[in-house]
Design a protein around this motif. Structure first.
Motif, PDB file in Angstrom:
ATOM      1  N   ALA A   5       5.021   2.042  10.454  1.00 47.31           N
ATOM      2  CA  ALA A   5       5.426   1.889   9.056  1.00 47.31           C
ATOM      3  C   ALA A   5       5.161   0.475   8.555  1.00 47.31           C
ATOM      4  O   ALA A   5       4.671   0.267   7.434  1.00 47.31           O
ATOM      5  CB  ALA A   5       6.898   2.248   8.899  1.00 47.31           C
ATOM      6  N   ARG A   6       5.501  -0.511   9.406  1.00 44.42           N
ATOM      7  CA  ARG A   6       5.259  -1.902   9.014  1.00 44.42           C
ATOM      8  C   ARG A   6       3.773  -2.176   8.859  1.00 44.42           C
ATOM      9  O   ARG A   6       3.343  -2.888   7.940  1.00 44.42           O
ATOM     10  CB  ARG A   6       5.874  -2.850  10.045  1.00 44.42           C
ATOM     11  CG  ARG A   6       7.393  -2.959   9.955  1.00 44.42           C
ATOM     12  CD  ARG A   6       7.889  -4.224  10.656  1.00 44.42           C
ATOM     13  NE  ARG A   6       7.551  -4.194  12.075  1.00 44.42           N
ATOM     14  CZ  ARG A   6       8.310  -3.663  13.020  1.00 44.42           C
ATOM     15  NH1 ARG A   6       9.453  -3.075  12.697  1.00 44.42           N
ATOM     16  NH2 ARG A   6       7.942  -3.701  14.286  1.00 44.42           N
ATOM     17  N   ASP A  14       8.484   2.591  13.696  1.00 43.11           N
ATOM     18  CA  ASP A  14       8.734   1.399  12.893  1.00 43.11           C
ATOM     19  C   ASP A  14       7.495   0.508  12.827  1.00 43.11           C
ATOM     20  O   ASP A  14       7.160  -0.047  11.780  1.00 43.11           O
ATOM     21  CB  ASP A  14       9.906   0.605  13.459  1.00 43.11           C
ATOM     22  CG  ASP A  14      11.226   1.309  13.202  1.00 43.11           C
ATOM     23  OD1 ASP A  14      11.285   2.109  12.237  1.00 43.11           O
ATOM     24  OD2 ASP A  14      12.191   1.076  13.953  1.00 43.11           O
ATOM     25  N   ILE A  31       1.453  -0.019   8.012  1.00 46.78           N
ATOM     26  CA  ILE A  31       0.991   0.631   6.781  1.00 46.78           C
ATOM     27  C   ILE A  31       1.369  -0.197   5.560  1.00 46.78           C
ATOM     28  O   ILE A  31       0.561  -0.410   4.640  1.00 46.78           O
ATOM     29  CB  ILE A  31       1.571   2.060   6.676  1.00 46.78           C
ATOM     30  CG1 ILE A  31       0.944   2.957   7.749  1.00 46.78           C
ATOM     31  CG2 ILE A  31       1.317   2.649   5.298  1.00 46.78           C
ATOM     32  CD1 ILE A  31       1.554   4.342   7.833  1.00 46.78           C
ATOM     33  N   ARG A  32       2.653  -0.672   5.539  1.00 48.37           N
ATOM     34  CA  ARG A  32       3.090  -1.488   4.404  1.00 48.37           C
ATOM     35  C   ARG A  32       2.281  -2.769   4.295  1.00 48.37           C
ATOM     36  O   ARG A  32       1.893  -3.184   3.207  1.00 48.37           O
ATOM     37  CB  ARG A  32       4.576  -1.808   4.549  1.00 48.37           C
ATOM     38  CG  ARG A  32       5.507  -0.649   4.250  1.00 48.37           C
ATOM     39  CD  ARG A  32       6.928  -1.141   4.040  1.00 48.37           C
ATOM     40  NE  ARG A  32       7.475  -1.770   5.229  1.00 48.37           N
ATOM     41  CZ  ARG A  32       8.133  -1.123   6.180  1.00 48.37           C
ATOM     42  NH1 ARG A  32       8.324   0.193   6.084  1.00 48.37           N
ATOM     43  NH2 ARG A  32       8.617  -1.766   7.228  1.00 48.37           N
ATOM     44  N   ARG A  33       1.996  -3.384   5.437  1.00 54.26           N
ATOM     45  CA  ARG A  33       1.215  -4.620   5.435  1.00 54.26           C
ATOM     46  C   ARG A  33      -0.205  -4.369   4.946  1.00 54.26           C
ATOM     47  O   ARG A  33      -0.756  -5.145   4.151  1.00 54.26           O
ATOM     48  CB  ARG A  33       1.206  -5.212   6.850  1.00 54.26           C
ATOM     49  CG  ARG A  33       0.647  -6.626   6.912  1.00 54.26           C
ATOM     50  CD  ARG A  33       1.034  -7.324   8.209  1.00 54.26           C
ATOM     51  NE  ARG A  33       0.742  -6.497   9.383  1.00 54.26           N
ATOM     52  CZ  ARG A  33       1.685  -5.998  10.188  1.00 54.26           C
ATOM     53  NH1 ARG A  33       2.969  -6.212   9.934  1.00 54.26           N
ATOM     54  NH2 ARG A  33       1.341  -5.280  11.248  1.00 54.26           N
ATOM     55  N   THR A  34      -0.793  -3.265   5.383  1.00 51.59           N
ATOM     56  CA  THR A  34      -2.156  -2.921   4.945  1.00 51.59           C
ATOM     57  C   THR A  34      -2.204  -2.650   3.448  1.00 51.59           C
ATOM     58  O   THR A  34      -3.113  -3.126   2.751  1.00 51.59           O
ATOM     59  CB  THR A  34      -2.659  -1.683   5.708  1.00 51.59           C
ATOM     60  OG1 THR A  34      -2.644  -1.949   7.115  1.00 51.59           O
ATOM     61  CG2 THR A  34      -4.072  -1.319   5.282  1.00 51.59           C
ATOM     62  N   LEU A  35      -1.230  -1.886   2.949  1.00 50.47           N
ATOM     63  CA  LEU A  35      -1.190  -1.596   1.514  1.00 50.47           C
ATOM     64  C   LEU A  35      -1.012  -2.869   0.704  1.00 50.47           C
ATOM     65  O   LEU A  35      -1.626  -3.033  -0.365  1.00 50.47           O
ATOM     66  CB  LEU A  35      -0.056  -0.609   1.216  1.00 50.47           C
ATOM     67  CG  LEU A  35      -0.256   0.822   1.717  1.00 50.47           C
ATOM     68  CD1 LEU A  35       0.999   1.650   1.465  1.00 50.47           C
ATOM     69  CD2 LEU A  35      -1.463   1.473   1.034  1.00 50.47           C
ATOM     70  N   ARG A  36      -0.170  -3.774   1.200  1.00 54.93           N
ATOM     71  CA  ARG A  36       0.060  -5.033   0.494  1.00 54.93           C
ATOM     72  C   ARG A  36      -1.226  -5.846   0.406  1.00 54.93           C
ATOM     73  O   ARG A  36      -1.567  -6.374  -0.661  1.00 54.93           O
ATOM     74  CB  ARG A  36       1.153  -5.824   1.221  1.00 54.93           C
ATOM     75  CG  ARG A  36       1.746  -6.946   0.385  1.00 54.93           C
ATOM     76  CD  ARG A  36       3.113  -7.366   0.902  1.00 54.93           C
ATOM     77  NE  ARG A  36       3.127  -7.562   2.341  1.00 54.93           N
ATOM     78  CZ  ARG A  36       3.904  -6.885   3.171  1.00 54.93           C
ATOM     79  NH1 ARG A  36       4.734  -5.958   2.714  1.00 54.93           N
ATOM     80  NH2 ARG A  36       3.884  -7.133   4.470  1.00 54.93           N
ATOM     81  N   TRP A  37      -1.961  -5.907   1.512  1.00 53.49           N
ATOM     82  CA  TRP A  37      -3.219  -6.648   1.508  1.00 53.49           C
ATOM     83  C   TRP A  37      -4.274  -5.965   0.631  1.00 53.49           C
ATOM     84  O   TRP A  37      -5.096  -6.645  -0.010  1.00 53.49           O
ATOM     85  CB  TRP A  37      -3.743  -6.814   2.932  1.00 53.49           C
ATOM     86  CG  TRP A  37      -3.102  -7.978   3.648  1.00 53.49           C
ATOM     87  CD1 TRP A  37      -2.208  -7.929   4.676  1.00 53.49           C
ATOM     88  CD2 TRP A  37      -3.300  -9.362   3.357  1.00 53.49           C
ATOM     89  NE1 TRP A  37      -1.832  -9.191   5.047  1.00 53.49           N
ATOM     90  CE2 TRP A  37      -2.483 -10.098   4.265  1.00 53.49           C
ATOM     91  CE3 TRP A  37      -4.069 -10.049   2.437  1.00 53.49           C
ATOM     92  CZ2 TRP A  37      -2.433 -11.487   4.256  1.00 53.49           C
ATOM     93  CZ3 TRP A  37      -4.015 -11.440   2.426  1.00 53.49           C
ATOM     94  CH2 TRP A  37      -3.212 -12.145   3.328  1.00 53.49           C
TER      95      TRP A  37
END
Length: 243
Positions: free
Chosen positions: A20-21, A17, A23-29
């Motif tokens: 995953a969080r 988890d 990765i999502r945070r990195t992609l968002r930035w």
């Protein structure tokens, strides 16, 4: 009475988890940063529609290497119209008819096996003002993205004005005013058709050619450019830049 078994859920915040969080945070930035860079680039292009560019990376590199360069910005009204026509005749005859890329010239270059250049004046402005010199794919990709945006935001006259003020005409000599003084000891506004054609003739290789001491090859090219500039004036291809 038997004790009821309770199912145990995997604890939140486990390694998977958390990964995953992250990765999502990195992609968002990354998306935010990409959008910010695009908006910044558009703003940069928009500013130069009104503000004269101070130069580019290559000009700065030459200044560092040589210690000094010759350059003085002049507006289009202080450049002989025949010089504008000569530059278009030499470098981009369809300048008024394309949106940054000359498809006909690109097709001809491909058919010639890539030995013929197809870079438009607009593409050269992007390279000289916003990017760097070289044939790398990253630069080509950026050039392909920036050129149509610049064409959309700038007038054709502005594109040509910037081009004539940032083009290199000899080692350390940038812009048409410095070139006119350097080669002919006169202002860009006073250039004759032949002088304008000679200056345009050296643009493909300014460090290896001279407008004041032209070789036979440069002389022949200048003669063709002079004829081409006159043709452009007659058939209306100079209308978009007031030539």
């Amino acid at each position: 009475m038997p004790r009821r078994k309770t199912s145990r859920k995997s604890p939140r915040g486990g390694p998977i988890d958390r990964l995953a969080r992250a990765i999502r945070r990195t992609l968002r930035w990354m998306v935010v940063a990409a959008v910010a860079l695009v908006l910044l680039l558009i703003a940069w292009i928009g500013v130069y529609r009104f503000v004269d560019p101070p130069g580019g990376l290559y000009m700065w590199q030459e200044w560092r290497r040589l210690g000094a360069i010759e350059r003085r910005w002049v507006p289009m009204l202080q450049i002989a119209p025949v010089m504008a026509r000569a530059a278009v005749a030499a470098e981009d005859a369809n300048f008024c008819r394309h949106w940054g890329f000359d498809v006909v010239a690109i097709r001809s270059a491909i058919e010639a096996g890539g030995t013929r250049g197809a870079s438009t004046i607009s593409q050269q402005v992007v390279k000289n003002v916003f990017l760097w010199h070289g044939r790398s794919w990253p630069r080509k990709v950026l050039e392909a993205g920036i050129t149509p945006v610049m064409e959309l935001m700038w007038s054709k006259e502005r594109v040509l004005e910037v081009y004539l003020n940032v083009a290199e005409f000899d080692t350390g000599v940038f812009g048409i005013e410095a070139a006119a003084q350097h080669y002919f000891n006169r202002a860009a506004a006073d250039l004759t058709p032949r002088q304008a054609a000679l200056l345009a003739a050296i643009l493909p290789a300014p460090q290896a050619r001279s407008a004041s001491r032209p070789t036979d090859r440069v002389t022949r090219r200048a003669r063709a450019i002079e004829d081409g500039a006159a043709t452009i004036a007659r058939d209306g291809r100079a209308a978009c830049f007031g030539g």
